[in-house]
Design an enzyme around this catalytic site. Structure first.
Site, PDB file in Angstrom:
ATOM      1  N   GLN A  42       0.841  -1.198   0.000  1.00 50.95           N
ATOM      2  CA  GLN A  42       0.000   0.000   0.000  1.00 50.95           C
ATOM      3  C   GLN A  42       0.886   1.261   0.000  1.00 50.95           C
ATOM      4  O   GLN A  42       1.778   1.386   0.848  1.00 50.95           O
ATOM      5  CB  GLN A  42      -0.901  -0.020   1.234  1.00 50.95           C
ATOM      6  CG  GLN A  42      -1.432   1.319   1.721  1.00 50.95           C
ATOM      7  CD  GLN A  42      -2.503   1.888   0.809  1.00 50.95           C
ATOM      8  OE1 GLN A  42      -2.303   2.927   0.213  1.00 50.95           O
ATOM      9  NE2 GLN A  42      -3.618   1.187   0.696  1.00 50.95           N
ATOM     10  N   ARG A  70       0.255   4.249   0.911  1.00 50.46           N
ATOM     11  CA  ARG A  70       0.105   5.102   2.094  1.00 50.46           C
ATOM     12  C   ARG A  70       0.772   4.437   3.289  1.00 50.46           C
ATOM     13  O   ARG A  70       0.458   3.300   3.639  1.00 50.46           O
ATOM     14  CB  ARG A  70      -1.369   5.346   2.388  1.00 50.46           C
ATOM     15  CG  ARG A  70      -1.581   6.331   3.543  1.00 50.46           C
ATOM     16  CD  ARG A  70      -3.039   6.609   3.789  1.00 50.46           C
ATOM     17  NE  ARG A  70      -3.210   7.683   4.764  1.00 50.46           N
ATOM     18  CZ  ARG A  70      -4.386   8.135   5.180  1.00 50.46           C
ATOM     19  NH1 ARG A  70      -5.496   7.603   4.708  1.00 50.46           N
ATOM     20  NH2 ARG A  70      -4.447   9.114   6.062  1.00 50.46           N
ATOM     21  N   GLY A 125     -21.827   3.974  11.939  1.00 54.73           N
ATOM     22  CA  GLY A 125     -21.450   2.862  11.082  1.00 54.73           C
ATOM     23  C   GLY A 125     -20.490   3.315   9.986  1.00 54.73           C
ATOM     24  O   GLY A 125     -20.133   4.484   9.877  1.00 54.73           O
ATOM     25  N   LEU A 166     -20.044   4.336   6.510  1.00 57.89           N
ATOM     26  CA  LEU A 166     -20.966   4.862   5.498  1.00 57.89           C
ATOM     27  C   LEU A 166     -20.521   4.545   4.074  1.00 57.89           C
ATOM     28  O   LEU A 166     -21.345   4.493   3.168  1.00 57.89           O
ATOM     29  CB  LEU A 166     -21.097   6.375   5.672  1.00 57.89           C
ATOM     30  CG  LEU A 166     -21.608   6.830   7.044  1.00 57.89           C
ATOM     31  CD1 LEU A 166     -21.711   8.355   7.106  1.00 57.89           C
ATOM     32  CD2 LEU A 166     -22.957   6.194   7.346  1.00 57.89           C
ATOM     33  N   GLU A 196      -8.040   1.608   3.643  1.00 52.84           N
ATOM     34  CA  GLU A 196      -7.198   1.178   4.775  1.00 52.84           C
ATOM     35  C   GLU A 196      -7.540   1.954   6.044  1.00 52.84           C
ATOM     36  O   GLU A 196      -7.608   1.380   7.139  1.00 52.84           O
ATOM     37  CB  GLU A 196      -5.724   1.360   4.414  1.00 52.84           C
ATOM     38  CG  GLU A 196      -4.738   1.039   5.533  1.00 52.84           C
ATOM     39  CD  GLU A 196      -4.619  -0.449   5.791  1.00 52.84           C
ATOM     40  OE1 GLU A 196      -4.284  -0.829   6.931  1.00 52.84           O
ATOM     41  OE2 GLU A 196      -4.882  -1.244   4.863  1.00 52.84           O
ATOM     42  N   ARG A 197      -7.799   3.256   5.916  1.00 56.11           N
ATOM     43  CA  ARG A 197      -8.071   4.086   7.093  1.00 56.11           C
ATOM     44  C   ARG A 197      -9.412   3.691   7.725  1.00 56.11           C
ATOM     45  O   ARG A 197      -9.527   3.571   8.949  1.00 56.11           O
ATOM     46  CB  ARG A 197      -8.062   5.562   6.684  1.00 56.11           C
ATOM     47  CG  ARG A 197      -8.255   6.538   7.826  1.00 56.11           C
ATOM     48  CD  ARG A 197      -7.922   7.961   7.393  1.00 56.11           C
ATOM     49  NE  ARG A 197      -8.328   8.930   8.386  1.00 56.11           N
ATOM     50  CZ  ARG A 197      -9.504   9.517   8.417  1.00 56.11           C
ATOM     51  NH1 ARG A 197     -10.413   9.248   7.494  1.00 56.11           N
ATOM     52  NH2 ARG A 197      -9.801  10.395   9.369  1.00 56.11           N
ATOM     53  N   GLU A 239      -6.415   6.705  -5.496  1.00 55.90           N
ATOM     54  CA  GLU A 239      -7.335   6.875  -4.359  1.00 55.90           C
ATOM     55  C   GLU A 239      -6.668   7.659  -3.231  1.00 55.90           C
ATOM     56  O   GLU A 239      -7.251   8.554  -2.636  1.00 55.90           O
ATOM     57  CB  GLU A 239      -7.787   5.493  -3.866  1.00 55.90           C
ATOM     58  CG  GLU A 239      -8.924   5.541  -2.842  1.00 55.90           C
ATOM     59  CD  GLU A 239      -8.428   5.436  -1.410  1.00 55.90           C
ATOM     60  OE1 GLU A 239      -9.193   5.750  -0.490  1.00 55.90           O
ATOM     61  OE2 GLU A 239      -7.257   5.041  -1.212  1.00 55.90           O
ATOM     62  N   ASN A 240      -5.410   7.345  -2.951  1.00 55.14           N
ATOM     63  CA  ASN A 240      -4.686   8.034  -1.886  1.00 55.14           C
ATOM     64  C   ASN A 240      -4.416   9.491  -2.234  1.00 55.14           C
ATOM     65  O   ASN A 240      -4.503  10.379  -1.389  1.00 55.14           O
ATOM     66  CB  ASN A 240      -3.354   7.326  -1.604  1.00 55.14           C
ATOM     67  CG  ASN A 240      -3.530   6.131  -0.684  1.00 55.14           C
ATOM     68  OD1 ASN A 240      -4.302   6.205   0.268  1.00 55.14           O
ATOM     69  ND2 ASN A 240      -2.865   5.037  -0.981  1.00 55.14           N
ATOM     70  N   ARG A 284      -7.059  12.160  -1.533  1.00 58.84           N
ATOM     71  CA  ARG A 284      -7.346  12.552  -0.167  1.00 58.84           C
ATOM     72  C   ARG A 284      -6.809  13.957   0.097  1.00 58.84           C
ATOM     73  O   ARG A 284      -5.932  14.451  -0.605  1.00 58.84           O
ATOM     74  CB  ARG A 284      -6.690  11.581   0.830  1.00 58.84           C
ATOM     75  CG  ARG A 284      -7.117  10.161   0.685  1.00 58.84           C
ATOM     76  CD  ARG A 284      -6.602   9.326   1.844  1.00 58.84           C
ATOM     77  NE  ARG A 284      -5.476   9.895   2.535  1.00 58.84           N
ATOM     78  CZ  ARG A 284      -4.205   9.517   2.343  1.00 58.84           C
ATOM     79  NH1 ARG A 284      -3.924   8.614   1.432  1.00 58.84           N
ATOM     80  NH2 ARG A 284      -3.245  10.058   3.054  1.00 58.84           N
TER      81      ARG A 284
END
Length: 591
Positions: free
Chosen positions: A43, A45, A64, A66, A84-85, A117-118, A121
């Site tokens: 990964q 990150r 929950g 989401l 991952e987070r 994706e990372n 952020r």
């Protein structure tokens, strides 16, 4: 809404506890047992803020998960592709299952999806972001990466330079000691040069020293002796205007549009090519090639190398002392004068008077230049022995016999008197007298300065005189303003000083001195001397004084910023107090 499945003790239990279908995309969302999900060791990150993870865990407890995480099958279990987070926060929240989207990926696709994706952020760590963008750059053009990430081309180029940092400097970025702007500047240099910088500063980070090292190894392309648009000066190198080592192509790191070269070997190679081209031109056109060297400085090592190379190429060497030189004058304009005196508070009338006077001088110089051939001058090129910047000129040899008898390869100053011609003996006598006079001036200055200290100069109860302000202005400039700051804020501070002695420079500066210049340098020094790191406007006297002084100019803006910080501080204090109350309640319950 998240449905939590009961854990099962049998190995044959199904991983899927609940399924929901997204009709539009036909993607199944399944709830998998957390114990069957693994982090991806590859990964991109690597860093996670523990405080933010705890906050996310609290939110997951209340609402929950989401947004499902994305996983891929792997030997009966699953490996995280995205999320991952959320996965780590769910474990902290005590969940037994987590909503997932299961997809099949090839090896390269996994890394690319994770990287993109990372990078989308908001809290991505800069060096991780830089390394991820560098990975994508192997497959995509910069413009395509910028489009996918919603970033500018300049941002992507700067991050690629950040990726080029050696590990030692990346550590300083991650620790927050080194600003991103300074880091990208260092990233402009090749790894070997970065390693030398890192060795120079030692274990403790020093921003001021780094800035100085950057200045020493940077070259202002606007003052280069070659055409920066020339693609063929050096084979397979290309033009400076499009080079990645040109800071202007990395987001205006020094100032907007400022072209600064950070590849020393390339710059020096192009400089060298200019010198060899000048030699060839002088030989082909039979013109004088004149180094800007005077006899007093002929023994300088670099000057000796220049003279030796000229003589090896069959070029007769004449020093400036040997010649009368007429350079082509530059026609003055109001715009040029405004640029020259931009730091002075000149009125339009004063500028026009200076322009009229400069135009008269130009007409006289132009007439002299045009009639040079008729007056016995020959064509020549005068060049600087270090920068190789050159100008066309006309020149006349002052004393042919004396010049022909001189051997510049062995300086007159290094020969015995008996080995010199009468003319050279005169030169040696004059040089010795100049040196003696220099030593006497040193002693005189030292004695006068000592007497002034003892005379109580520091206790004078008088306002600074104009000459004291001039002295302070020059002292501040000479001792505190680095090369880049000189180019950015104080270009032409002393005007054209090429043919002026130090005393002439002072007299000219005194004539044009304005108090505003002194004020600007004092303010520059104020900004430069503030301390960062562990020092701030409450615990450092220099910073306290600076902070209070700035309120006289920017009070409203500073108060607005203070209010923003105060709001964050208050929010943090309330959150800490809530945690303390909970801990106290737990302590009381345990009792």
């Amino acid at each position: 809404m998240t449905t939590r499945a009961k854990s099962t003790k049998t190995n044959a239990s199904k991983a899927v506890v609940k399924k929901a279908k997204v009709d539009a995309l036909r993607i199944e969302i399944v709830h998998l047992e957390i114990q069957r999900i693994q982090s991806d060791l590859d990964q991109p990150r690597k860093t996670f803020d523990e405080k933010l993870l705890i906050e996310l865990a609290e939110s997951i407890k209340a609402h929950g998960v989401l947004q499902p995480i994305t996983v891929r099958p792997s030997g009966g279990n699953y490996i995280i592709v995205m999320g991952e987070r959320r996965f780590r926060a769910s474990k902290l929240a005590g969940l037994e299952t987590i909503p997932c989207m299961v997809k099949e990926y090839s090896g390269n696709d996994i890394m690319e999806v994770q990287i993109i994706e990372n990078l989308q952020r908001q809290d991505v760590e800069p060096t991780e972001e830089a390394e991820a963008i560098a990975y994508l750059s192997e497959k995509y053009e910069l413009s395509e990466i910028a489009r996918r990430l919603g970033r500018t081309d300049h941002f992507i180029r700067q991050r690629l330079k950040l990726a080029g940092l050696i590990e030692g400097f990346k550590h300083f970025v991650r620790s927050g000691e080194m600003s991103l702007k300074q880091a990208v500047k260092v990233g402009l240099f090749e790894p070997q040069e970065q390693a030398l910088m890192l060795e120079s500063i030692g274990e403790d980070f020093n921003a001021y020293l780094i800035d100085r090292l950057i200045q020493e190894q940077s070259f202002d392309l606007e003052r280069a002796p070659f055409n920066v648009e020339n693609k063929s000066l050096i084979e397979n190198v290309g033009a400076c205007v499009t080079c990645s080592f040109n800071a202007a192509n990395q987001g205006h790191l020094f100032e907007e549009g400022k072209m600064i070269c950070t590849k020393a070997i390339c710059y020096e190679t192009k400089k060298r090519k200019v010198f060899t081209n000048l030699i060839e031109q002088a030989k082909q056109e039979n013109i004088l090639l004149i180094p800007e060297i005077r006899k007093y400085w002929v023994s300088d090592q670099n000057n000796q190398l220049i003279i030796s190379e000229l003589e090896k190429n069959g070029i007769k060497v004449y020093l400036l002392d040997d010649l009368e030189v007429i350079e082509k004058p530059e026609e003055p304009t109001l715009e040029l004068l405004k640029e020259k005196y931009r730091h002075y508070d000149y009125t339009d009338e004063e500028l026009q008077e200076d322009l009229d006077e400069a135009l008269k001088e130009y007409q006289e110089e132009h007439q002299t230049y045009n009639s040079a051939i008729d007056n016995g001058f020959v064509k020549g090129i005068v060049f600087h022995p270090e920068t190789y910047r050159y100008k066309e000129c006309y020149a006349m040899i002052k004393d042919v016999e004396a010049s022909d008898s001189s051997s510049h390869a062995i300086p007159v100053s290094e020969r015995k008197m008996a080995d010199c011609t009468p003319e050279e003996q005169i030169i040696k006598i004059k040089e010795r007298e100049q040196r003696k006079q220099h030593i006497e001036n040193n002693k005189l200055f030292e004695q006068v300065s000592s007497e002034i200290r003892e005379a109580g100069y520091l206790d004078l109860d008088k306002a600074l005189s104009k000459d004291e302000m001039i002295a302070m202005t020059i002292s501040l400039f000479e001792n505190n303003v680095g090369y880049i700051q000189q180019q950015k804020y104080y270009l032409e501070f002393f005007g054209n000083t090429l043919k002026m002695s130090k005393e002439e420079i002072y007299k000219d500066f005194r004539t044009h001195f304005k108090k505003e210049m002194f004020n600007k340098l004092i303010r520059f020094l104020l900004i430069k001397q503030v301390h960062f790191g562990e020092s701030n406007h409450t615990n450092n006297l220099t910073n306290i004084a600076f902070y209070q002084a700035m309120k006289g100019f920017y009070k409203a803006k500073m108060e607005s910023t203070e209010q923003e910080f105060e709001k964050e501080t208050q929010t943090r204090a309330e959150r800490i107090q809530q945690r303390i109350v909970k801990l106290e309640q737990k302590g009381q319950g345990a009792e």
